[in-house]
Design an enzyme around this catalytic site. Structure first.
Site, mmCIF file in Angstrom:
data_model
loop_
_atom_site.group_PDB
_atom_site.id
_atom_site.type_symbol
_atom_site.label_atom_id
_atom_site.label_comp_id
_atom_site.label_asym_id
_atom_site.label_seq_id
_atom_site.Cartn_x
_atom_site.Cartn_y
_atom_site.Cartn_z
ATOM 1 C CG ASP A 35 59.124 64.309 10.723
ATOM 2 O OD1 ASP A 35 58.135 65.349 10.641
ATOM 3 O OD2 ASP A 35 60.104 64.915 10.678
ATOM 4 C CD1 TRP A 69 59.222 63.752 7.048
ATOM 5 C CD2 TRP A 69 59.404 62.077 5.799
ATOM 6 N NE1 TRP A 69 60.648 63.736 7.071
ATOM 7 C CE2 TRP A 69 61.026 62.599 6.397
ATOM 8 C CE3 TRP A 69 59.776 60.623 5.257
ATOM 9 C CZ2 TRP A 69 62.074 62.003 6.216
ATOM 10 C CZ3 TRP A 69 61.085 60.054 4.902
ATOM 11 C CH2 TRP A 69 62.122 60.993 5.517
#
Length: 410
Positions: free
Chosen positions: A176, A255
């Site tokens: 992320d 992501w």
């Protein structure tokens, strides 16, 4: 007998008139349902208007009850900015501006943001400021960006230079984090750092994050990357030999894909790190297509499609669609991947998009949240990923859906 026939005829006529009247009233009621979102617009604008209807205040995006500086507005409003650039509708710009206007005071302080938390997620909404400042020249937006950049300078690192995901997650790199911070860091360096040596240092640091996540988190056999890596190997979720978490989470990989295609917008053409990231993007693409479902969608736990409890998930799918479509358009990926994006997009429309009577568009089957560690403790098990909240219209899906729609011009 004649009287009876007369009554029957009158009754039949009355019944016919009642039915006709009911049909007319129903048609009128249907016609009265106002189309909040016109269906003759492109999907990007339709989803944007739907989000604005759901969240009249941009500071409450992500189903919030009070304003917060967080990463989801940065994702969604950056997508909105691209729609605004195509449509030039002032109300779209005003919506984007309202978020920064509410969260940043006259001195440039960011409401609810705490530098000492060293949370990479908080960098993402800096993208909104990067967009607004050149248009508004408001000094407070520049000061807020400078604060976020200062976090990047003080962010704690692993022994080989990888950013910790947060102060409370020591020694850990998560997929992320690359999307949350690296596009902002690279664009800020390009647009606001004057000293050439300092600029190059930031570019090198940005590329290093991708080098390290590939080194530590990529599974050589499948080509997929694990959600998190703990250098200390102390976390309960971490493999005691490798430090990796157990599974390949759809949105984690999403992501990462978006981070690669977006950060390349800001790295100079002559920077040697571009070749690294383009190579990683191609490896990523090869691995991701192997786990795509026949429907065009991807599973919550990517490589375990047939396992009980797993489900075809929206946010990861929208992110992959965007990554493939943009990667092809920019020339980073082979044109064959455009077919993959088209198939995924068709799968989204067929299986996960619904439209209400008033035209409002919904994206269903979104994983609400997933992480590692923390309180209560998230152990990264298969059961953990499949049992996290599932909801409609999570901004981590609607934002990438808008971006994918724009890339594919749908």
């Amino acid at each position: 007998m004649k009287t009876s026939t007369k009554y029957i005829a009158l009754f039949t006529l009355a019944l016919s008139l009642t039915v006709t009247s009911c049909k007319k009233n129903k048609a009128e009621e249907t016609a009265k349902v106002e189309k909040i979102v016109p269906e003759n617009l492109k999907w990007s604008e339709r989803m944007m208007l739907s989000e604005m209807e759901r969240f009249p205040k941009p500071s409450l995006l992500d189903f919030r009850t009070s304003p917060k500086w967080s990463y989801t507005p940065g994702l969604v409003l950056s997508a909105f900015a691209k729609v605004y650039e195509k449509t030039n509708h002032k109300k779209y710009f005003d919506y984007i501006y309202a978020y920064a206007d509410e969260l940043i005071d006259s001195t440039g302080s960011i409401a609810t943001y705490k530098l000492e938390k060293q949370n990479l997620d908080m960098i993402k909404s800096g993208d909104v400021l990067l967009y607004l400042y050149p248009k508004t020249k408001e000094e407070r937006f520049l000061k807020a960006m400078q604060t976020l950049n200062s976090q990047m300078e003080s962010q704690p690192k692993t022994s080989d230079g990888g950013y910790w995901h947060k102060e409370i997650y020591p020694h850990q790199m998560w997929l992320d984090g690359l999307y949350m911070a690296e596009p902002f860091h690279a664009q800020y360096a390009r647009d606001f750092i004057k000293d050439e040596a300092e600029k190059q240092k930031i570019y090198n640091d940005v590329v290093l994050q991708f080098d390290l996540i590939q080194k530590h988190s990529r599974d050589e056999k499948s080509g997929l990357l694990y959600h998190g890596w703990d250098e200390s190997k102390e976390q309960r979720w971490a493999n005691k030999e490798t430090g990796n978490s157990q599974h390949f989470w759809s949105r984690g990989m999403g992501w990462y894909g978006m981070a690669m295609v977006d950060v390349l917008d800001f790295l100079p053409e002559n920077h040697p790190g571009r070749a690294h990231i383009i190579k990683y993007l191609n490896q990523f693409a090869e691995a991701i297509i192997k786990v795509q479902d026949e429907s065009g969608l991807w599973w919550q736990v990517l490589d375990q499609g047939n396992r009980e409890g797993n489900y075809l998930e929206a946010t990861g799918t929208t992110m992959f669609t965007y990554t493939f479509a943009k990667g092809v358009r920019k020339g980073y990926l082979d044109k064959k991947y455009l077919e993959v994006a088209e198939k995924a997009y068709a799968g989204l429309l067929e299986n996960l998009i619904t439209v209400e009577e008033n035209g409002v568009v919904n994206l269903n089957k979104c994983c609400g949240v997933a992480g590692l560690g923390g309180k209560p403790y998230r152990d990264g098990s298969y059961e953990y990923y499949i049992n996290e909240m599932i909801r409609s219209n999570d901004p981590k899906g609607t934002g990438p859906f808008i971006l994918a729609s724009l890339e594919l011009n749908k």
